[in-house]
Design a protein around this motif. Sequence first.
Motif, short mmCIF file in Angstrom:
data_model
loop_
_atom_site.label_atom_id
_atom_site.label_comp_id
_atom_site.label_asym_id
_atom_site.label_seq_id
_atom_site.Cartn_x
_atom_site.Cartn_y
_atom_site.Cartn_z
N LEU A 16 1.91 -60.75 18.14
CA LEU A 16 1.26 -59.61 17.50
C LEU A 16 0.96 -59.91 16.02
O LEU A 16 0.88 -59.00 15.20
N ASP A 17 0.76 -61.18 15.70
CA ASP A 17 0.46 -61.57 14.33
C ASP A 17 -0.74 -60.79 13.80
O ASP A 17 -1.71 -60.53 14.53
N ASP A 18 -0.66 -60.39 12.53
CA ASP A 18 -1.73 -59.66 11.83
C ASP A 18 -1.99 -58.25 12.38
O ASP A 18 -3.03 -57.67 12.10
N SER A 19 -1.06 -57.71 13.14
CA SER A 19 -1.20 -56.35 13.68
C SER A 19 -0.75 -55.31 12.66
O SER A 19 -0.03 -55.62 11.71
N SER A 20 -1.17 -54.08 12.87
CA SER A 20 -0.72 -52.98 12.03
C SER A 20 -0.06 -51.91 12.89
O SER A 20 -0.66 -51.42 13.85
N PHE A 21 1.19 -51.58 12.52
CA PHE A 21 1.92 -50.50 13.16
C PHE A 21 2.02 -49.32 12.21
O PHE A 21 2.88 -48.45 12.36
N GLU A 22 1.13 -49.27 11.24
CA GLU A 22 1.16 -48.30 10.15
C GLU A 22 1.33 -46.86 10.65
O GLU A 22 0.57 -46.40 11.50
N THR A 39 2.48 -58.66 9.81
CA THR A 39 2.28 -57.31 10.37
C THR A 39 2.54 -56.25 9.31
O THR A 39 3.30 -56.46 8.38
N ASP A 40 1.88 -55.12 9.45
CA ASP A 40 2.01 -54.01 8.50
C ASP A 40 2.83 -52.89 9.14
O ASP A 40 2.43 -52.32 10.16
N TRP A 41 3.98 -52.60 8.51
CA TRP A 41 4.89 -51.57 9.01
C TRP A 41 4.96 -50.37 8.06
O TRP A 41 5.90 -49.60 8.11
N THR A 42 3.96 -50.20 7.23
CA THR A 42 3.95 -49.13 6.23
C THR A 42 4.15 -47.77 6.89
O THR A 42 3.38 -47.38 7.78
N GLY A 43 5.19 -47.06 6.47
CA GLY A 43 5.45 -45.72 6.98
C GLY A 43 5.88 -45.65 8.43
O GLY A 43 5.88 -44.58 9.03
N THR A 44 6.27 -46.77 9.01
CA THR A 44 6.62 -46.82 10.43
C THR A 44 8.11 -46.56 10.64
O THR A 44 8.95 -47.07 9.91
N ASP A 45 8.43 -45.79 11.66
CA ASP A 45 9.82 -45.55 12.04
C ASP A 45 10.27 -46.69 12.95
O ASP A 45 9.77 -46.83 14.07
N VAL A 46 11.17 -47.53 12.45
CA VAL A 46 11.71 -48.64 13.24
C VAL A 46 13.20 -48.44 13.52
O VAL A 46 13.91 -49.39 13.87
N SER A 47 13.66 -47.21 13.40
CA SER A 47 15.08 -46.95 13.62
C SER A 47 15.48 -47.33 15.04
O SER A 47 14.78 -47.04 16.01
N LEU A 56 9.15 -62.36 11.43
CA LEU A 56 8.57 -61.33 10.56
C LEU A 56 8.07 -61.93 9.23
O LEU A 56 8.00 -61.25 8.22
N SER A 57 7.71 -63.20 9.26
CA SER A 57 7.24 -63.86 8.04
C SER A 57 6.05 -63.12 7.45
O SER A 57 5.09 -62.80 8.16
N ARG A 58 6.14 -62.84 6.16
CA ARG A 58 5.10 -62.15 5.39
C ARG A 58 4.74 -60.76 5.95
O ARG A 58 3.65 -60.25 5.70
N ALA A 59 5.63 -60.17 6.70
CA ALA A 59 5.41 -58.80 7.20
C ALA A 59 5.62 -57.80 6.07
O ALA A 59 6.43 -58.02 5.17
N ARG A 60 4.90 -56.70 6.12
CA ARG A 60 5.04 -55.63 5.14
C ARG A 60 6.01 -54.60 5.71
O ARG A 60 5.61 -53.64 6.36
N ILE A 61 7.31 -54.87 5.48
CA ILE A 61 8.38 -53.99 5.97
C ILE A 61 9.44 -53.93 4.87
O ILE A 61 9.76 -54.96 4.27
N THR A 62 9.94 -52.76 4.59
CA THR A 62 10.86 -52.59 3.46
C THR A 62 12.31 -52.83 3.87
O THR A 62 12.67 -52.68 5.06
N PRO A 63 13.15 -53.15 2.89
CA PRO A 63 14.59 -53.26 3.18
C PRO A 63 15.16 -51.94 3.72
O PRO A 63 16.06 -51.95 4.56
N GLN A 64 14.62 -50.82 3.28
CA GLN A 64 15.08 -49.52 3.77
C GLN A 64 14.76 -49.37 5.26
O GLN A 64 15.56 -48.82 6.02
N GLN A 65 13.60 -49.82 5.68
CA GLN A 65 13.26 -49.77 7.10
C GLN A 65 14.18 -50.70 7.90
O GLN A 65 14.70 -50.33 8.95
N LEU A 66 14.37 -51.92 7.40
CA LEU A 66 15.21 -52.88 8.10
C LEU A 66 16.66 -52.41 8.22
O LEU A 66 17.35 -52.76 9.18
#
Length: 76
Positions: A16-22, A39-47, A56-66
């Motif tokens: 799923l490289d370059d995908s957006s789960f925004e 991948t873009d995880w902006t505002g995504t619920d990954v709980s 997850l190299s160069r993925a846009r996911i925050t430490p708070q999400q992780l």
Amino acid sequence: LRRISLCRSNFSYSILDDSSFEHSNCSAADFSYASLQRTDWTGTDVSQATFNYSNLSRARITPQQLATVKSLQGAI
């Protein structure tokens, strides 16, 4: 894959490289062994999601999400 519910989905072994789960709901989803580079995880619920051995190299996911995921064992 933006702004949709993917709760409890199975994406294991997916490429799923370059995908957006925004702004999606990916809670309790399984991304084990998936390639998720850039991948873009902006505002995504990954709980409670599982990212075991995923890339997850160069993925846009925050430490708070992780901090909310179930497991990151072996993940990059």
